[in-house]
Design a protein around this motif. Structure first.
Motif, PDB file in Angstrom:
ATOM      1  N   SER A  36       0.709  -1.169  -0.032  1.00 50.49           N
ATOM      2  CA  SER A  36      -0.065  -0.194  -0.023  1.00 50.49           C
ATOM      3  C   SER A  36       0.776   1.100  -0.032  1.00 50.49           C
ATOM      4  CB  SER A  36      -0.869   0.051   1.143  1.00 50.49           C
ATOM      5  OG  SER A  36      -1.820   1.100   1.179  1.00 50.49           O
ATOM      6  N   ARG A  40      -6.908   3.724   5.522  1.00 54.16           N
ATOM      7  CA  ARG A  40      -7.846   3.880   4.407  1.00 54.16           C
ATOM      8  C   ARG A  40      -8.389   5.139   4.523  1.00 54.16           C
ATOM      9  NH1 ARG A  40     -13.089   2.738   5.194  1.00 54.16           N
ATOM     10  NH2 ARG A  40     -12.977   2.041   3.214  1.00 54.16           N
ATOM     11  N   ARG A  83      -2.817  -3.733   8.554  1.00 51.20           N
ATOM     12  CA  ARG A  83      -1.953  -4.152   7.293  1.00 51.20           C
ATOM     13  C   ARG A  83      -0.407  -4.387   7.375  1.00 51.20           C
ATOM     14  NH1 ARG A  83      -2.823   1.113   3.424  1.00 51.20           N
ATOM     15  NH2 ARG A  83      -1.932   2.518   4.852  1.00 51.20           N
ATOM     16  N   THR A 108      -6.036  -7.055  -2.520  1.00 56.71           N
ATOM     17  CA  THR A 108      -6.937  -6.421  -3.493  1.00 56.71           C
ATOM     18  C   THR A 108      -7.400  -7.478  -4.567  1.00 56.71           C
ATOM     19  OG1 THR A 108      -5.086  -5.653  -4.936  1.00 56.71           O
ATOM     20  CG2 THR A 108      -5.506  -4.285  -3.069  1.00 56.71           C
ATOM     21  N   GLN A 113     -12.230  -1.659  -0.819  1.00 57.76           N
ATOM     22  CA  GLN A 113     -11.477  -0.677   0.198  1.00 57.76           C
ATOM     23  C   GLN A 113     -11.786  -1.206   1.639  1.00 57.76           C
ATOM     24  OE1 GLN A 113     -11.113   3.384  -0.085  1.00 57.76           O
ATOM     25  NE2 GLN A 113     -10.155   3.378  -2.011  1.00 57.76           N
ATOM     26  N   THR A 144     -10.888  -4.895   1.997  1.00 55.60           N
ATOM     27  CA  THR A 144      -9.424  -4.908   2.085  1.00 55.60           C
ATOM     28  C   THR A 144      -9.131  -4.519   3.572  1.00 55.60           C
ATOM     29  OG1 THR A 144      -8.869  -4.258   0.067  1.00 55.60           O
ATOM     30  CG2 THR A 144      -7.187  -3.759   1.639  1.00 55.60           C
TER      31      THR A 144
END
Length: 801
Positions: A413, A419, A439, A450, A467, A470
């Motif tokens: 990421s 996020r 994460r 993803t 998202q 995720t």
């Protein structure tokens, strides 16, 4: 003079009536010769009579010039249409009034012409001084000023049309019938111009062209360079609700998808417009009612779903995608989490070994440890291979695994925050997903799972939904990873058994063998006692993680997913039928229920079987035959999308992922668990080196093993204390959240639905199923004496583990 007055009222500037109200001022008269001339011709009573006509003349002249300018150059098509309507309808009507008065004068009408063909000025003024024309022309002048204002013309005229429409609809509430009639005519013109833009979008999927600044759909370029259509809520007229705007956006996006796919699929050609539905928009009455307009858009959306989208996005494709998300993002397939965790651990260990080998030559070990994008992708590829080896010869028959190989990606990421705030989690009354960096735990760098979204599926799934998936995956995977790492400690044989093993019986019977055996036993006893608290702490952490995972996976994820799947596989007609059947009185025979609605028979009830009742056969509502002429249709894609977002919102809330006061301590606990596991492995390596030194004489002169052993054991005791405190704090936070009511479902979802299906509502809308509360989890997490000190033990003695 009469001729001059009529010409001035017709829109031609006249010195006679120009600024006639200013002629009484000596300074104005001396500075303006026209005013001085009119002041000398007209007496004060005449000027007072002609003041109202002068005002009408000025309004007419100003309106003609302003409307011509707006109609020719204004960037808003709606403003141009309104300006043209003002000139063609209302100013033309005033011109006809002037011509009618002139015709009456020429005919010698007795109402205006007296004896000796003398026209009294009061009679002429009386024809225009009834207040009607002054109010109407004044209202029209206000509309023109509004369209010319800078606030309306900002951004090159963008948004002027909807603002003018809202202003005209507000003027319909006036108390004057003539102004209300004029405003209604202009509203109809403005709404017709706006509906032309709506028709181009919802019937053909086209946006842009003249007046594009008035329309709420905007074309933007996404991160991948493709066009994306977004809704600008500030350009919505007041009668368009957010739900209706979402439906319109969905219809246009679907038509553009169909047009793009028709280049490859010939069967979709000719289906990129809905011209047959033009009559629904043409039949709208003005001013447009919000409910009527929403109903028309809904019917167009349903027509598109029945004719084209059922082939473009069938229900089987939606179910396949949801099963993929459920299996790999929500970890229904536990072997995926296990294989991914194991492969990630092996990759990290290999990176550290390589860094240690190069440390003596180059001092860039940190760069060697940092993971690269290609290495992260390699870990996922090895995960698929490991899962395939688990299934053996049946791996090729696993369609879900093959689909996951094609669509799932493990990437690093790039964003710094956890996020962004997304509509999937901000709507509905509860906050965004907590920015806790779960994460970061898999590789010690931000790595996320993803999904490559195929083209038809983005009608149902959005990037914000992905998202959310995720973030949930990182959260659940971090819990599963910590659980796996703790249980793997029991696989280290050297920590649980005598190592090295005692001598064989032949050697052990000798004096030296007995001494060696006694030495091994003493060594094992000392080490076992040193790790006793660590094993107890690991066991308690395993129990906590196991119960928490069981609650999240069994109670929350499985319950909500099964309820959403049940709603998804039930058509709207079947849901309405089940809703009507469920409202039957249970204490009446089936043949008597037809008289409960004022003597009118119930078509739904009459179609159901006569012997069983709904309470004894739950599936009767879905198996009964609908009325004749009713077609059973699945849910359209936009309804699925709205329901899926509601499902994600309640899933995030029930997973406690929106409670930062819970997720932050949980993250710290998982970090401490990783620290504990690493220290135990480090202690085992120190003991192995000490055994080699004591038994085999292998000495490392650069390492003080005794000192390192003491340091590691001291750190382990500190981590044990922090793990215990972390679990205590999390249980206390769960009790606080459960007692404060923060975990109740917002929006009335905790309203006594109980454990029923919870998927049938009016008009087939999705209602999330009510799942078990946190009180069940707290009952299982009550450790008793292990946490007794935190609830009132004041003896100051550490509980024995």
């Amino acid at each position: 003079m009469l001729h001059e007055i009529l010409l001035s009222l017709s829109g031609h500037p006249s010195p006679l009536l120009r600024n006639i109200s200013s002629s009484s001022s000596p300074q104005a008269s001396s500075s303006n010769p026209d005013i001085a001339t009119s002041a000398g011709i007209l007496t004060p009573p005449e000027r007072a009579l002609l003041a109202s006509l002068a005002e009408l003349s000025d309004l007419h002249v100003g309106l003609k010039a302003a409307t011509a300018q707006i109609a020719a150059s204004h960037p808003s098509v709606i403003c141009r249409a309104v300006a043209s309507a003002i000139d063609a309808i209302h100013l033309a009507a005033f011109q006809r009034k002037v011509l009618a008065v002139e015709a009456a004068l020429l005919r010698g009408d007795a109402a205006l012409v007296g004896a000796h063909r003398i026209v009294p000025l009061t009679a002429l003024v009386g024809e225009f001084d009834d207040g009607c024309w002054r109010r109407v022309l004044g209202f029209l002048a206000g509309v023109v000023r509004f369209m010319e204002s800078k606030g309306v013309e900002e951004r090159g005229g963008g948004g002027a049309g909807p603002k003018v429409m809202d202003m005209l609809r507000a003027e319909l509430q006036t108390g004057y019938a003539d102004v209300e009639r004029a405003a209604g005519e202009l509203v109809a013109v403005a709404e017709r111009a706006w509906l032309k833009q709506v028709s181009a979008w919802v019937l053909y999927g086209r946006v842009g062209g003249p007046g594009e600044g008035d329309f709420f759909v905007r074309v933007e370029l996404g991160e991948d360079g493709e066009q994306e259509y977004v809704c600008e809520s500030g350009l919505l007229p007041c009668f368009v609700t957010s739900a209706t705007a979402a439906s319109m956006l969905f219809i246009g996006r679907s038509l553009n998808h169909i047009r793009a796919l028709s280049a490859r699929d010939y069967s979709l050609r000719g289906n990129d417009h809905l011209s047959t539905q033009l009559t629904r928009l043409a039949a709208l009455k003005h001013p447009i009612d919000a409910a009527t307009f929403s109903n028309a858009i809904t019917k167009i959306r349903h027509f598109l779903s029945r004719t084209t989208l059922q082939r473009l996005l069938p229900l089987s494709k939606v179910l396949e995608t949801l099963n993929l998300l459920r299996d790999f993002f929500l970890l229904r397939r536990g072997e995926f989490a296990m294989a991914l965790t194991q492969q990630a651990e092996e990759k990290i260990k290999s990176r550290w070994k390589r860094a240690e080998n190069l440390a003596h030559e180059r001092r860039d070990t940190l760069g060697n440890v940092t993971m690269k994008e290609g290495e992260v992708a390699t870990v996922l590829a090895k995960t698929w291979a490991a899962m395939g080896s688990m299934q053996g010869e049946h791996a090729e028959d696993d369609e879900g695994l093959e689909l996951a190989r094609d669509l799932l990606r493990l990437t690093i990421s790039k964003s710094r925050t956890s996020r962004p705030l997304t509509p999937a989690v901000t709507e509905g009354g509860f906050g965004a997903i907590a920015p806790t960096p779960f994460r970061n735990l898999l590789f010690s760098i931000p790595v996320v799972l993803t999904l490559q979204l195929p083209s038809p599926l983005d009608l149902f799934l959005s990037q914000t939904d992905l998202q959310t998936y995720t973030a949930i995956n990182s959260y659940l995977l971090s819990l599963r990873r910590a659980h796996i790492r703790l249980t793997d400690l029991w696989k280290v044989t050297a920590l649980r058994r005598h190592h090295p093993a005692p001598p064989s019986p032949q050697t052990g019977s000798t004096r030296g063998g007995r001494e060696q055996t006694l030495l091994y036993r003493q060594r094992h006893t000392v080490r076992s006692n040193a790790l006793r608290n660590a094993w107890a702490t690991a066991s308690a952490a395993i129990f906590f993680l196991g119960e928490l995972e069981g609650y999240l996976q069994t109670e929350v994820v499985a319950g909500l997913s099964d309820g959403f799947h049940a709603w998804l596989t039930t058509s709207e007609d079947e849901q309405r039928q089940g809703k009507a059947t469920s409202k039957m009185p249970l204490n009446l025979p089936l043949d008597e229920t037809s008289h409960t609605n004022n003597g009118q028979g119930d078509t739904w009830v009459s179609a159901a079987p006569s012997s069983p009742t709904p309470s004894t056969t739950p599936s009767s509502s879905s198996s009964s035959t609908p009325p004749s002429g009713t077609q059973t249709q699945p849910h359209d894609p936009q309804t699925l999308s709205i329901a899926h977002r509601a499902y994600l919102r309640i899933l995030v809330h029930r997973l406690l992922l929106s409670q930062q006061s819970f997720t932050d301590p949980l993250y710290e606990l998982l970090v401490q668990i990783d620290h504990l596991v690493a220290l135990i492995h480090r202690l085992q390596a120190v003991w192995a080196a000490a055994d080699l030194e004591a038994d085999m004489g292998v000495v490392d002169a650069f390492v003080d093993l005794a000192r390192e052993e003491r340091d590691v054991q001291g750190e382990i005791r500190g981590v044990e204390r922090r793990v215990k405190q972390g679990i205590e704090g999390l249980i206390a936070e769960l009790r606080r959240l459960e007692g404060s009511g923060a975990l109740l479902d917002p929006g009335g979802m905790d309203d006594g639905l109980g454990d029923r299906e919870g998927t049938l509502a009016d008009w087939g809308s999705y209602v999330p199923r009510r799942v078990g509360g946190v009180d069940r989890l707290l009952m299982k997490l009550d450790f008793g004496s292990w946490f007794g000190r935190g609830r009132g033990d004041d003896d100051g003695v550490e509980p024995e583990l």
